[in-house]
Design a protein around this motif. Structure first.
Motif, PDB file in Angstrom:
ATOM      1  N   ASP A 148       0.862  -1.185   0.000  1.00  0.00           N
ATOM      2  CA  ASP A 148       0.000   0.000   0.000  1.00  0.00           C
ATOM      3  C   ASP A 148       0.897   1.234   0.000  1.00  0.00           C
ATOM      4  O   ASP A 148       1.526   1.549   0.997  1.00  0.00           O
ATOM      5  CB  ASP A 148      -0.915  -0.008   1.228  1.00  0.00           C
ATOM      6  CG  ASP A 148      -1.824   1.211   1.253  1.00  0.00           C
ATOM      7  OD1 ASP A 148      -1.878   1.928   0.223  1.00  0.00           O
ATOM      8  OD2 ASP A 148      -2.458   1.446   2.294  1.00  0.00           O
ATOM      9  N   PHE A 149       0.966   1.909  -1.127  1.00  0.00           N
ATOM     10  CA  PHE A 149       1.800   3.094  -1.272  1.00  0.00           C
ATOM     11  C   PHE A 149       1.003   4.379  -1.088  1.00  0.00           C
ATOM     12  O   PHE A 149       1.456   5.448  -1.511  1.00  0.00           O
ATOM     13  CB  PHE A 149       2.467   3.117  -2.652  1.00  0.00           C
ATOM     14  CG  PHE A 149       3.654   2.198  -2.763  1.00  0.00           C
ATOM     15  CD1 PHE A 149       4.723   2.313  -1.895  1.00  0.00           C
ATOM     16  CD2 PHE A 149       3.705   1.216  -3.746  1.00  0.00           C
ATOM     17  CE1 PHE A 149       5.817   1.484  -1.990  1.00  0.00           C
ATOM     18  CE2 PHE A 149       4.797   0.375  -3.849  1.00  0.00           C
ATOM     19  CZ  PHE A 149       5.859   0.498  -2.967  1.00  0.00           C
ATOM     20  N   ALA A 150      -0.138   4.278  -0.452  1.00  0.00           N
ATOM     21  CA  ALA A 150      -0.969   5.471  -0.288  1.00  0.00           C
ATOM     22  C   ALA A 150      -0.222   6.550   0.501  1.00  0.00           C
ATOM     23  O   ALA A 150      -0.219   7.727   0.128  1.00  0.00           O
ATOM     24  CB  ALA A 150      -2.275   5.099   0.416  1.00  0.00           C
ATOM     25  N   LEU A 151       0.428   6.132   1.616  1.00  0.00           N
ATOM     26  CA  LEU A 151       1.164   7.092   2.434  1.00  0.00           C
ATOM     27  C   LEU A 151       2.340   7.672   1.651  1.00  0.00           C
ATOM     28  O   LEU A 151       2.583   8.875   1.673  1.00  0.00           O
ATOM     29  CB  LEU A 151       1.653   6.422   3.716  1.00  0.00           C
ATOM     30  CG  LEU A 151       2.502   7.298   4.646  1.00  0.00           C
ATOM     31  CD1 LEU A 151       1.699   8.516   5.116  1.00  0.00           C
ATOM     32  CD2 LEU A 151       2.991   6.485   5.849  1.00  0.00           C
ATOM     33  N   GLU A 152       3.048   6.765   0.969  1.00  0.00           N
ATOM     34  CA  GLU A 152       4.207   7.226   0.205  1.00  0.00           C
ATOM     35  C   GLU A 152       3.786   8.162  -0.926  1.00  0.00           C
ATOM     36  O   GLU A 152       4.479   9.136  -1.244  1.00  0.00           O
ATOM     37  CB  GLU A 152       4.979   6.025  -0.365  1.00  0.00           C
ATOM     38  CG  GLU A 152       5.800   5.251   0.654  1.00  0.00           C
ATOM     39  CD  GLU A 152       4.931   4.405   1.587  1.00  0.00           C
ATOM     40  OE1 GLU A 152       3.735   4.216   1.274  1.00  0.00           O
ATOM     41  OE2 GLU A 152       5.465   3.953   2.621  1.00  0.00           O
ATOM     42  N   LYS A 153       2.639   7.850  -1.554  1.00  0.00           N
ATOM     43  CA  LYS A 153       2.145   8.721  -2.620  1.00  0.00           C
ATOM     44  C   LYS A 153       1.851  10.116  -2.082  1.00  0.00           C
ATOM     45  O   LYS A 153       2.181  11.127  -2.715  1.00  0.00           O
ATOM     46  CB  LYS A 153       0.894   8.124  -3.254  1.00  0.00           C
ATOM     47  CG  LYS A 153       1.166   6.913  -4.148  1.00  0.00           C
ATOM     48  CD  LYS A 153      -0.140   6.369  -4.717  1.00  0.00           C
ATOM     49  CE  LYS A 153       0.131   5.154  -5.604  1.00  0.00           C
ATOM     50  NZ  LYS A 153      -1.118   4.578  -6.138  1.00  0.00           N
TER      51      LYS A 153
END
Length: 493
Positions: A148-153
């Motif tokens: 889950d790259f939501a935070l990184e995005k």
């Protein structure tokens, strides 16, 4: 008419100065435009490098994580394949037992039926089909391998240019010029925890005030300063001022330079006047050495020098040169006065210079003299010269000389001798330049400008100029003056 002409000349002078200032400013603007273009191109190149690096990291991470998923896939498939093989073998064995049991149902003989039933029962009891777990050993789910790259995005979308540090403020009151060192201190206008280091730039100049673009030396740089203070040491103050400026840097970007400051670094600077030196001396800038071959034929022409002397001055002794005018024009030293003078006179203020003798020097003197001494005069043997004399011929002795009187000094001869001249205060002191221990002090009311003087026989002397009065010497002078000091018995009024 004269008044109007003078007024007009002042206006012309003002306009010329203003035009020069505008020309300098135009040059500075053009220089800044060129720098903006170059720095913009560099910033884009660095941005490309950062994103290429980010892409490279993501690509490497993707390959590593995909490899992990493939390994997990292979492990699960292998476990299921093993389980599938076991089930196939168990099913084959079970089908054989089933066929045998069906055939046994057609047996009519009770005894044979009982035997067959017992054998089939025993086979079923140990059959692998009844020991199998009919549940897959692994699941088909791969959700634990999801990311889950939501935070990184969100973090990447929030990426902005790193804030540029503000320009430091130089604390002029805390800056110090002493001992041929400059200590510069600065502070940030507001606290910035992201500051990684500071960069200091400096250059020598003869102009007070703001730096000029034309006619200036290039900035010299001191990088990666962690503190908010730095000391430039071992300087030669051969100019009157020094420009300094500081910039703050974080991990990626440097801020604007501070407003430059100009600190006064004026010091007494002179060279050795080769036109005054004895023919047995070889002089080069601030170095003089004994040359036993230089005086050949001198005695032969001594009686003819007036006869052969031309009314036209030698080019080397031209009275139009600044150095010649500084000493007033004179002939070379001759006879046993193996002397050379400095080319700049002390007329006021406090000054300091140092002298280092080669180890093979047999005899040398260091001191000062009024202008235009006789060409046969020796330092310390007239009432217009003062010196200390070192004799290394048979035994080493150190003595103070003035007006043809000598006082032996009971102290070791130092490697370097420091000369302190307070013209207005009427004081001439000699020091061990390394330890700053006082060797001797003359007190006199100087009535004429003083020229540094040096006598040498065998060996060489190196003179260090452009030096400031060391703090240790200033401290000793205050102490000596406060306590009355030990003055020379050779002094004259």
């Amino acid at each position: 008419m004269d008044e109007e002409r003078e007024t007009l000349q002042r206006i012309v002078s003002t306009l010329v100065n203003k035009n020069d200032e505008i020309h300098n400013f135009i040059d500075m603007l053009n220089h800044t435009i060129a720098n903006v273009q170059v720095n913009s191109s560099n910033a884009i190149s660095e941005l490309d490098e950062e994103f290429d690096g980010l892409y490279s990291v993501l690509h490497e991470m993707k390959g590593s994580m995909a490899n992990t998923i493939q390994q997990e896939e292979a492990r699960k498939i292998q476990a299921l394949q093993d389980q599938l093989t076991q089930c196939s073998h168990a099913l084959e064995s079970s089908e054989e037992l089933l066929e045998l049991a069906v055939q046994s149902l057609d047996i009519k003989n009770p005894v044979e039926l009982l035997e067959a039933s017992r054998q089939i029962k025993d086979s079923v009891t140990v059959a692998s089909a009844f020991r199998l777990s009919l549940k897959p050993k692994v699941s088909d789910s791969m959700t634990h391998m999801m990311v889950d790259f939501a935070l990184e995005k969100r973090m990447l979308q929030a990426v902005k240019f790193l804030p540029v540090p503000k320009a430091p403020e130089i604390d002029v009151a805390a800056c110090l010029v002493a001992d041929n060192c400059i200590t510069i201190s600065w502070r940030m206008p507001e606290e910035d925890s992201r500051i990684d280091h500071f960069v200091l730039e400096y250059r020598k100049t003869n102009f007070d005030g703001l730096p000029r673009l034309k006619g200036e030396q290039r900035w010299e740089l001191v990088d990666y300063i962690k503190a908010t203070q730095y000391t430039l040491s071992g300087l030669k103050f051969d100019t009157k001022y020094m420009n300094l400026r500081v910039q703050a840097c974080n991990k990626a970007v440097a801020g604007e330079y501070s407003d430059p400051v100009t600190l006064e670094t004026k010091a007494f600077l002179f060279s050795l006047d080769s036109t005054s030196s004895h023919l047995n001396l070889k002089v080069e800038d601030t170095y003089v050495e004994w040359d036993p071959t230089g005086g050949k034929g001198q005695e032969k022409i001594k009686g003819k020098e007036n006869k052969n002397r031309s009314n036209t001055a030698s080019p080397k002794r031209s009275t139009n040169s600044p150095r010649a005018s500084a000493r007033g024009g004179r002939d070379r030293f001759a006879g046993e006065s193996y002397t050379v003078l400095g080319d700049t006179a002390v007329e006021s203020g406090q000054h300091y210079w140092e002298v280092r003798a080669q180890k093979d020097c047999k005899s040398y003197s260091v001191g000062v003299t009024y202008r235009n001494p006789g060409k046969f005069d020796q330092l310390g043997k007239t009432n217009s010269s003062w010196c200390i004399h070192i004799n290394n011929w048979l035994q080493t002795t150190l003595s103070a000389k003035h007006n043809n009187k000598a006082k032996t000094l009971d102290t070791p001869v130092p490697d370097r001798i420091g000369v302190y001249c307070d013209f207005d205060g009427g004081q001439l002191s000699f020091y061990n330049a390394s330890s700053k221990a006082l060797l001797h002090t003359f007190r006199a009311k100087f009535t004429q400008p003083l020229l540094p003087g040096f006598m040498i026989w065998c060996g060489g002397l190196t003179v260090s100029t452009g030096l400031q009065v060391p703090r240790a010497v200033k401290t000793l002078q205050k102490s000596e003056n406060g306590l009355g000091g030990s003055t020379s018995s050779l002094n004259n009024a």
